[in-house]
Design a protein around this motif. Structure first.
Motif: not given
Length: 536
Positions: A110, A113-115, A117, A124
């Motif tokens: 995603i 979102n600084k994740k 995922d 990212d």
């Protein structure tokens, strides 16, 4: 990255000194007939030059890869599966008008979102990963070896000796560059403008010794490159970058380009570094990678720039790992693993160097790619050397030893002129370690900020071959990486011409004496052979 001397350097140095129903057959021209084929005596047109690598030797007398013939014949009406091609390079301008539609997007991430995922270890990573962070310029590997100090090894002694040679060679180049730059400034000041013509320079009337010398210098240099001031400015600017980048970064033992990255490049387990900005800190520095990506994937027949070999069937994954200087073994190893783990079926590596302190990391990554059925296409290098004797890393064998992996295709560069000058005069070669040759001189492709340029090097030959590999993997997905490698080698056009050996001393050679296959890449032949093998 193997540094190629700019193509204009020689001028500056000269101043200083088929039917659908019929069964399709492989194009198999008798070598004796090829040797007696009429050479192209008319000058190649600009339109042909822009896409010469797609043309056909037997039909056009231009030693391209028969890409057009493949599209017009065997591929017409066929369905393909999309193939991810990872470009391990200097970064890619993913915003380029001719590349936007072919850039890979991570479906499991995603954006913003600084994740992490998809839990692949990279936050990212939407279009790939930048293993260099905000770093841009770098030393050569030999410079880094010398900087670390004398450890008593032969590697250190060889690196120190080579560094001294390169520094000694650089000094007269700097002197002549500064002389030209000074002359250009003097002429511009006298004429009151920088955008002057050759005729205006010749018309200068002066008895002042300094201005007279400057006039003579500019007349000679401008004449040698056709008299165009815009071309003069571009080429002198590029030459300045070439000289001063070596002076300030590549050969400078005091420079520390890795400081911006913040990791330990000698620790393969230190992986928490880099970022997702696959273009890099500035678009201009992504020129090399953008050009490489364009050769593979710039949109065909859209009236812009050149044509990509495989634009209809590929998505380009960006792995930024090649700085302005030599790449780190750690970055290359991790970039290869990233590409493999995220779905790439072909990896293009248009980089290389003569020293590789942590080569085993890269070797292990290549073997990992082999285990996952991923083809690694690599540029042979631009030093006009026999890499059976002078290694260009990464490779798939030590000297003339057996290959440790069967998923590496090493590619030398061809010139667009059929005849004795067929081999690019800068290309490395090797009867054991260069597999095949592909177009690599004056290749027209995408460069940053929606521009297009001619560049040359085995860096351009490699993506030409990688594009053919991508076509095979897209249309015949049942074939393995090893099979694709063998298809490209076995299906190439064999040539028995007497050729000029790359390098200052020249000499005579033949293609089968400087490569494993003795052939040049032929996409039409490769796809026919792939279809035959896939049916089996």
């Amino acid at each position: 990255m193997t540094i190629t001397k700019p193509f204009y350097l020689s001028a500056i140095l000269a101043f200083a000194l088929v039917s659908c129903s019929a069964p399709k057959q492989l194009v198999s021209v008798d070598p004796a007939k090829i040797d007696t084929m009429p050479l192209k005596t008319t000058k190649i047109t600009n339109k042909q030059l822009e896409r010469w690598s797609h043309l056909d030797l037997t039909q056009d007398t231009i030693p391209g890869m028969s890409v057009d013939r493949a599209y017009q014949g065997i591929l017409k009406g066929k369905k393909a599966t999309k193939v991810i091609v990872a470009v391990v390079d200097s970064g890619i301008d993913i915003e380029h008008e001719d590349l936007q539609g072919v850039i890979w997007t991570n479906p499991n991430e995603i954006p913003g979102n600084k994740k992490d995922d998809d839990n692949n270890g990279y936050i990212d990573d939407v279009h790939g990963w930048n293993f260099l962070g905000d770093s841009d310029n770098e030393q050569l590997e030999l410079t880094r070896i010398v900087k670390k100090g004398n450890d008593g090894s032969i590697q250190y002694e060889n690196a120190l000796a080579e560094l001294k040679v390169k520094q000694a060679e650089l000094e007269p180049q700097k002197q002549q560059l500064d002389l030209i730059l000074g002359a250009e400034a003097a002429v511009a000041k006298h004429l009151g403008k920088s955008n002057y013509t050759l005729a205006e320079v010749k018309a200068i009337q002066t008895t002042e010794p300094g201005l007279l010398q400057s006039q003579n210098i500019i007349v000679q240099v401008m004449t040698s490159i056709g008299g165009d001031k815009a071309k003069f400015d571009q080429e002198i600017g590029n030459y300045k970058d070439y000289v001063y980048d070596q002076l300030n970064y590549n050969l400078n033992t005091e420079f520390n380009g890795r400081k911006l990255v913040g990791d330990n490049p000698d620790d393969i387990n230190d992986k928490n570094y880099g970022n997702n900005n696959v273009i890099g800190p500035k678009k201009e520095s992504a020129k090399h990678g953008t050009h490489v990506a364009g050769i593979i994937a710039q949109v065909r027949n859209n009236g812009k720039g050149g044509d990509g070999v495989a634009s209809d069937v590929v998505k380009i994954m960006t792995c930024r790992a090649v700085p302005n200087g030599d790449e780190y073994d750690k970055d290359i190893a991790l970039a290869i693993r990233y590409a493999v783990d995220n779905g790439a079926k072909v990896i293009n590596g248009s980089f290389g160097k003569s020293y590789s302190p942590n080569k085993q990391w890269v070797f292990d990554a290549i073997k990992y790619a082999e285990s996952k059925d991923v083809l690694f296409v690599h540029a042979a290098g631009n030093d006009a050397k026999d890499i059976d004797k002078n290694p260009n890393f990464p490779n798939d064998a030590e000297g003339t030893a057996p290959e440790f992996a069967d998923n590496v295709l090493t590619v030398g560069a061809l010139n667009y002129e059929y005849g004795s000058a067929l081999l690019a005069n800068f290309s490395n070669y090797g009867k054991v370690n260069v597999d095949v040759f592909a177009p690599g001189v004056k290749i027209y492709a995408t460069t940053p900020n929606n521009s297009y340029e001619y560049l040359e090097g085995t860096s351009m030959a490699s993506p030409n071959a990688a594009g053919v590999a991508a076509l095979i993997r897209a249309y015949y997905p049942s074939l393995t990486a090893s099979q694709v490698k063998r298809i490209i080698m076995d299906s190439g056009t064999p040539l028995n011409n007497t050729l000029v050996l790359p390098g200052e001393n020249g000499g005579e050679t033949k293609l089968n004496q400087v490569s494993v296959s003795g052939k040049i890449v032929n996409a039409y032949n490769a796809l026919l052979l792939a279809e035959k093998m896939a049916k089996k």
